[in-house]
Design a protein around this motif. Structure first.
Motif, PDB file in Angstrom:
ATOM      1  N   LEU A  52     -38.692  22.383  18.221  1.00  0.00           N
ATOM      2  CA  LEU A  52     -38.039  23.008  19.366  1.00  0.00           C
ATOM      3  C   LEU A  52     -36.749  23.702  18.943  1.00  0.00           C
ATOM      4  CD1 LEU A  52     -37.825  21.580  22.916  1.00  0.00           C
ATOM      5  CD2 LEU A  52     -35.744  22.432  21.865  1.00  0.00           C
ATOM      6  N   MET A  53     -35.995  23.042  18.052  1.00  0.00           N
ATOM      7  CA  MET A  53     -34.734  23.620  17.590  1.00  0.00           C
ATOM      8  C   MET A  53     -34.947  24.892  16.794  1.00  0.00           C
ATOM      9  SD  MET A  53     -31.932  20.975  16.286  1.00  0.00           S
ATOM     10  CE  MET A  53     -31.189  22.395  15.521  1.00  0.00           C
ATOM     11  N   ALA A  54     -35.974  24.893  15.941  1.00  0.00           N
ATOM     12  CA  ALA A  54     -36.214  26.071  15.104  1.00  0.00           C
ATOM     13  C   ALA A  54     -36.447  27.310  15.959  1.00  0.00           C
ATOM     14  CB  ALA A  54     -37.411  25.817  14.186  1.00  0.00           C
ATOM     15  N   VAL A  55     -37.283  27.180  16.987  1.00  0.00           N
ATOM     16  CA  VAL A  55     -37.554  28.315  17.867  1.00  0.00           C
ATOM     17  C   VAL A  55     -36.303  28.683  18.660  1.00  0.00           C
ATOM     18  CG1 VAL A  55     -38.947  29.108  19.817  1.00  0.00           C
ATOM     19  CG2 VAL A  55     -39.997  27.725  18.015  1.00  0.00           C
ATOM     20  N   ALA A  56     -35.623  27.682  19.196  1.00  0.00           N
ATOM     21  CA  ALA A  56     -34.429  27.953  19.999  1.00  0.00           C
ATOM     22  C   ALA A  56     -33.328  28.598  19.171  1.00  0.00           C
ATOM     23  CB  ALA A  56     -33.924  26.660  20.637  1.00  0.00           C
ATOM     24  N   VAL A  57     -33.136  28.130  17.935  1.00  0.00           N
ATOM     25  CA  VAL A  57     -32.077  28.694  17.083  1.00  0.00           C
ATOM     26  C   VAL A  57     -32.390  30.138  16.710  1.00  0.00           C
ATOM     27  CG1 VAL A  57     -31.042  28.551  14.786  1.00  0.00           C
ATOM     28  CG2 VAL A  57     -31.242  26.503  16.192  1.00  0.00           C
ATOM     29  N   LEU A  58     -33.643  30.414  16.356  1.00  0.00           N
ATOM     30  CA  LEU A  58     -34.002  31.798  16.026  1.00  0.00           C
ATOM     31  C   LEU A  58     -33.765  32.730  17.211  1.00  0.00           C
ATOM     32  CD1 LEU A  58     -37.278  31.294  13.951  1.00  0.00           C
ATOM     33  CD2 LEU A  58     -35.046  32.039  13.112  1.00  0.00           C
ATOM     34  N   ALA A  59     -34.179  32.292  18.393  1.00  0.00           N
ATOM     35  CA  ALA A  59     -33.960  33.120  19.582  1.00  0.00           C
ATOM     36  C   ALA A  59     -32.470  33.245  19.891  1.00  0.00           C
ATOM     37  CB  ALA A  59     -34.710  32.527  20.776  1.00  0.00           C
ATOM     38  N   SER A  60     -31.725  32.152  19.756  1.00  0.00           N
ATOM     39  CA  SER A  60     -30.289  32.183  20.049  1.00  0.00           C
ATOM     40  C   SER A  60     -29.553  33.102  19.088  1.00  0.00           C
ATOM     41  CB  SER A  60     -29.700  30.769  19.972  1.00  0.00           C
ATOM     42  OG  SER A  60     -30.304  29.905  20.901  1.00  0.00           O
ATOM     43  N   VAL A  61     -29.905  33.021  17.803  1.00  0.00           N
ATOM     44  CA  VAL A  61     -29.257  33.874  16.809  1.00  0.00           C
ATOM     45  C   VAL A  61     -29.575  35.346  17.084  1.00  0.00           C
ATOM     46  CG1 VAL A  61     -29.270  34.508  14.371  1.00  0.00           C
ATOM     47  CG2 VAL A  61     -29.112  32.106  15.030  1.00  0.00           C
ATOM     48  N   ALA A  62     -30.832  35.633  17.435  1.00  0.00           N
ATOM     49  CA  ALA A  62     -31.207  37.020  17.718  1.00  0.00           C
ATOM     50  C   ALA A  62     -30.466  37.555  18.944  1.00  0.00           C
ATOM     51  CB  ALA A  62     -32.717  37.114  17.927  1.00  0.00           C
ATOM     52  N   TYR A  97     -27.465  28.252  26.223  1.00  0.00           N
ATOM     53  CA  TYR A  97     -26.306  27.424  25.872  1.00  0.00           C
ATOM     54  C   TYR A  97     -25.784  27.744  24.475  1.00  0.00           C
ATOM     55  CZ  TYR A  97     -23.568  23.123  25.181  1.00  0.00           C
ATOM     56  OH  TYR A  97     -22.566  22.218  24.938  1.00  0.00           O
ATOM     57  N   ALA A  98     -26.693  28.061  23.536  1.00  0.00           N
ATOM     58  CA  ALA A  98     -26.304  28.186  22.132  1.00  0.00           C
ATOM     59  C   ALA A  98     -26.018  29.611  21.690  1.00  0.00           C
ATOM     60  CB  ALA A  98     -27.402  27.592  21.241  1.00  0.00           C
ATOM     61  N   ALA A  99     -26.406  30.620  22.472  1.00  0.00           N
ATOM     62  CA  ALA A  99     -26.203  32.008  22.043  1.00  0.00           C
ATOM     63  C   ALA A  99     -24.738  32.469  22.077  1.00  0.00           C
ATOM     64  CB  ALA A  99     -27.063  32.946  22.898  1.00  0.00           C
ATOM     65  N   PRO A 100     -23.892  32.047  23.039  1.00  0.00           N
ATOM     66  CA  PRO A 100     -22.518  32.567  23.086  1.00  0.00           C
ATOM     67  C   PRO A 100     -21.705  32.411  21.809  1.00  0.00           C
ATOM     68  CG  PRO A 100     -23.050  31.503  25.155  1.00  0.00           C
ATOM     69  CD  PRO A 100     -24.200  31.239  24.245  1.00  0.00           C
ATOM     70  N   PRO A 101     -21.749  31.258  21.079  1.00  0.00           N
ATOM     71  CA  PRO A 101     -20.962  31.197  19.834  1.00  0.00           C
ATOM     72  C   PRO A 101     -21.375  32.261  18.822  1.00  0.00           C
ATOM     73  CG  PRO A 101     -21.687  29.006  20.478  1.00  0.00           C
ATOM     74  CD  PRO A 101     -22.394  29.962  21.366  1.00  0.00           C
ATOM     75  N   MET A 102     -22.682  32.526  18.728  1.00  0.00           N
ATOM     76  CA  MET A 102     -23.141  33.560  17.799  1.00  0.00           C
ATOM     77  C   MET A 102     -22.626  34.926  18.226  1.00  0.00           C
ATOM     78  SD  MET A 102     -24.899  33.912  15.040  1.00  0.00           S
ATOM     79  CE  MET A 102     -25.290  35.388  14.097  1.00  0.00           C
ATOM     80  N   ALA A 103     -22.653  35.198  19.524  1.00  0.00           N
ATOM     81  CA  ALA A 103     -22.165  36.480  20.025  1.00  0.00           C
ATOM     82  C   ALA A 103     -20.669  36.637  19.755  1.00  0.00           C
ATOM     83  CB  ALA A 103     -22.460  36.602  21.519  1.00  0.00           C
ATOM     84  N   ARG A 104     -19.889  35.609  20.028  1.00  0.00           N
ATOM     85  CA  ARG A 104     -18.442  35.688  19.830  1.00  0.00           C
ATOM     86  C   ARG A 104     -18.093  35.929  18.361  1.00  0.00           C
ATOM     87  NH1 ARG A 104     -14.649  34.554  23.421  1.00  0.00           N
ATOM     88  NH2 ARG A 104     -15.136  33.509  25.387  1.00  0.00           N
ATOM     89  N   LEU A 105     -18.697  35.130  17.470  1.00  0.00           N
ATOM     90  CA  LEU A 105     -18.341  35.225  16.059  1.00  0.00           C
ATOM     91  C   LEU A 105     -18.863  36.513  15.433  1.00  0.00           C
ATOM     92  CD1 LEU A 105     -18.861  31.491  15.176  1.00  0.00           C
ATOM     93  CD2 LEU A 105     -16.723  32.744  15.004  1.00  0.00           C
ATOM     94  N   THR A 106     -20.016  37.011  15.903  1.00  0.00           N
ATOM     95  CA  THR A 106     -20.507  38.298  15.415  1.00  0.00           C
ATOM     96  C   THR A 106     -19.535  39.415  15.786  1.00  0.00           C
ATOM     97  OG1 THR A 106     -22.807  37.563  15.594  1.00  0.00           O
ATOM     98  CG2 THR A 106     -22.417  39.929  15.497  1.00  0.00           C
ATOM     99  N   ALA A 107     -19.111  39.431  17.056  1.00  0.00           N
ATOM    100  CA  ALA A 107     -18.144  40.449  17.486  1.00  0.00           C
ATOM    101  C   ALA A 107     -16.831  40.319  16.724  1.00  0.00           C
ATOM    102  CB  ALA A 107     -17.910  40.331  18.988  1.00  0.00           C
TER     103      ALA A 107
END
Length: 644
Positions: free
Chosen positions: A148-158, A214-224
């Protein structure tokens, strides 16, 4: 001839030249006018029924419509249904791959990947973590959680990378996304479960999509952040070579932001694991489901057997991704290829030998001895301990002497007085905009009709924050003033910061039983590491020249602390308060699973009974409460920097 001079305007009194003092004077004048009028109009103090909006009927009708049309409406058939099916197929595919690799193949791949990234020490720790999962009889649930984490992390990172790319390249998009990210950052994890359950129902799709949100915002913030912080000179050099905007992005900005991107992946993985465990409440399965079922039956031994693998996986994933973010490769590319080939060879060998499943003879049953230890604690430490009393006595006294008076005091205050206090605190620490936002958020709770349960939750948050700040600031001061204390605390804080929120409920149930006090205790333990770290860091970064001046004037260490270090570290201390409040709220809500009551209980009840109207209203109130607490405690400097 005499010269006539114009009279000079009188200067403001000295007390009014200070901005905080001027605000206090204005607040006192406003209170002198507003309080008598409000008391005359609403003498009872309870939230007026005329200002309450009952959302039960519209939410129930919406829920019924979604359930009735889930199998027939084009929105579900041609879009959401495909999303749900794709999530199920992806999770199932990853899960089957993990099972096909077997315990030996997965362990070998994880250990060799850790060796490839960070060296032999972490490789041994990774192998030990996976083997412990099997030894505790949790191999299959651990693989379910990893799938479940693998799929969620890939989607969150994308998703996060795309949003961060847009915010990093466009000022307009950055301004539009910033308040959304700020709000999402303060929301407790439980608040994310309710909307996806309404649309996707109970099951894996809802759990994965809630985790992504829940997990996508940190990736968005740090990417920006990484894209905006790229070296200007390098970008100018690339421009001088005639590179197009696309070439400039791919060859300069993204490579320069590599560290921030990998740090975003690290944060996304940790938040995804935390959410994947919590999402067991809505049918995610895996280790979180084992913990949830064990806590529901107060089986501390079974909960600990599932909780230990969660902690080990969290620590391993954090260390591996953090090492990758540091950019220090311990082995070459050829060694990495050999590592992958060796892992595949181990997986194939295990399959040929028929050793895919973890052998039952190797399983250690720790549930029974742990439950016996809990029974002994209940008999000897839970109550009746001479002089100091038992843990149940402490919980009862804390409830009677602290939680009950704070809750009763908040509920005794007139509703308009609570709003005035919120507005005053937000304005004193910030601006009128933040005061307006905080007041509107608190008023929205009353409009939703959950005023008293929200004040109950607020009382638990305030009590937990007070205990957290006392312990955290004292420990942070000790860590800042002693390198030995700092070195001793560092590994403990590292482990505590990687543990998912759900796991904190296990020891408090064993020690204190169920109720509001255990929920507060779990919240304190969860928020304490962040407060300690921020306090210690703030004190360590105080200007050395100021300390040297204080020493030259003969100041004692205590005087240096109270008169120099703490005032100069004010920004860090306010940030510690803010982070402590946000983290405490997240666990107090989850405390509804162990008798915390109030809004947490409403959310759990709504999810368990399918009463989405109750759950959604409580979730909306949690969002408003979190937004209010964040605005009241957010440092002015941080808010100005954000542009809020």
């Amino acid at each position: 001839m005499a010269t006539i001079t114009a009279p000079t305007p009188r200067a403001l009194p000295r007390v009014l030249r200070n901005r905080a003092a001027a605000k206090l004077v204005l607040l006192a004048l406003a209170a002198a006018v507003i309080v008598p009028l409000a008391h005359a109009r609403w003498a009872s103090g309870s939230w007026p029924a005329a200002l309450t909006v009952d959302l039960t009927d519209p939410l129930t009708r919406t829920s019924d419509w979604i359930i009735d049309n889930r199998d027939s409406h084009p929105l579900f058939l041609h879009f959401l249904g495909h999303v749900s099916n794709a999530v199920v197929l992806a999770v199932r595919a990853v899960y089957l791959v993990l099972l096909a690799a077997g315990w030996a193949g997965v362990t070998a791949f994880g250990a060799l990947l850790a060796w490839r990234v960070a060296g032999a020490g972490l490789a041994l720790g990774t192998a030990a973590a996976f083997l412990t999962c099997g030894a505790l009889g949790m191999w299959v649930p651990a693989m379910q959680t990893l799938a479940l984490m693998a799929v969620a992390v890939l989607a969150s990172v994308a998703v996060g990378a795309l949003l961060g790319l847009a915010a990093g390249l466009s000022d307009r998009m950055d301004r539009a996304l910033r308040p959304v990210m700020d709000t999402m950052q303060v929301l407790p994890a439980f608040a994310y479960l309710l909307p996806v359950v309404l649309v996707f129902g109970i099951g894996v799709p809802a759990a994965v999509l809630a985790t992504v949100v829940y997990a996508a915002p940190p990736m968005a913030r740090l990417t920006a952040l990484g894209l905006r912080g790229a070296d200007k000179e390098v970008l100018e050099a690339v421009d001088s070579l005639g590179a197009t905007a696309r070439q400039r992005l791919l060859t300069a900005r993204i490579p320069l932001a590599r560290k921030e991107l990998l740090l975003g992946v690290n944060q996304t993985i940790m938040m995804a694991l935390s959410m994947a465990v919590i999402a067991s409440v809505i049918g995610a399965g895996g280790l979180g489901d084992r913990v949830y079922q064990a806590l529901a039956s107060v089986d501390v031994g079974a909960a600990l057997a599932a909780g230990i693998p969660i902690v080990l996986l969290a620590v391993v994933l954090d260390r591996v991704t953090a090492a990758a973010a540091d950019g220090t490769e311990r082995t070459g590319r050829t060694a990495g290829a050999y590592a992958l080939a060796a892992a595949l060879a181990v997986a194939v060998a295990g399959r040929l030998m028929g050793r895919l499943d973890w052998p039952d003879a190797w399983v250690l049953n720790i549930a029974e001895p742990v439950n016996r230890a809990v029974d002994w604690m209940t008999a000897h430490l839970y109550s009746g301990v001479p002089v100091v009393g038992g843990t149940a006595d402490w919980a009862g006294r804390f409830t009677t002497w602290v939680l009950d008076p704070v809750r009763d005091g908040l509920q005794w205050l007139p509703w308009w007085a609570v709003l005035l206090v919120v507005a005053a605190l937000a304005w004193l620490i910030g601006t009128w905009r933040t005061a307006l936002t905080a007041t509107c958020a608190m008023a929205a709770i009353g409009v939703l009709g959950v005023w008293e349960p929200s004040l109950d939750t607020l009382s638990q948050v305030l009590a937990a924050v007070a205990v957290t700040l006392v312990l955290g600031v004292a420990t942070g001061i000790a860590a800042a003033r002693s390198d030995r204390v700092d070195r001793a605390l560092r590994p403990v804080l590292d482990v505590f910061q990687t543990m998912p929120q759900f796991v904190y409920l296990i020891p408090v149930v064993a020690l204190f039983g169920v109720g509001r006090a255990p929920a507060v205790a779990a919240a304190v333990v969860y928020a304490l590491p962040a407060v300690v770290r921020i306090t210690a860091q703030g004190l360590r970064h105080v200007d050395p020249a100021a300390l040297e001046s204080a020493r030259s004037l003969g100041a004692t260490p205590a005087q240096q602390l109270w008169q120099v270090q703490l005032p100069l570290a004010r920004r860090s201390l306010l940030l510690a308060v803010n982070q402590g409040v946000v983290l405490v709220l997240a666990v107090v809500i989850i405390g509804g699973l162990v008798g915390g009551g109030a809004l947490g209980y409403d959310v759990v009840f709504g999810l368990a009974q399918g009463d989405l109207a109750t759950g959604l209203v409580a979730g909306a109130a949690i969002v408003c409460l979190g937004l209010m607490l964040d605005r009241v405690t957010q440092p002015t400097e941080r808010r100005t920097k954000k542009g809020a």
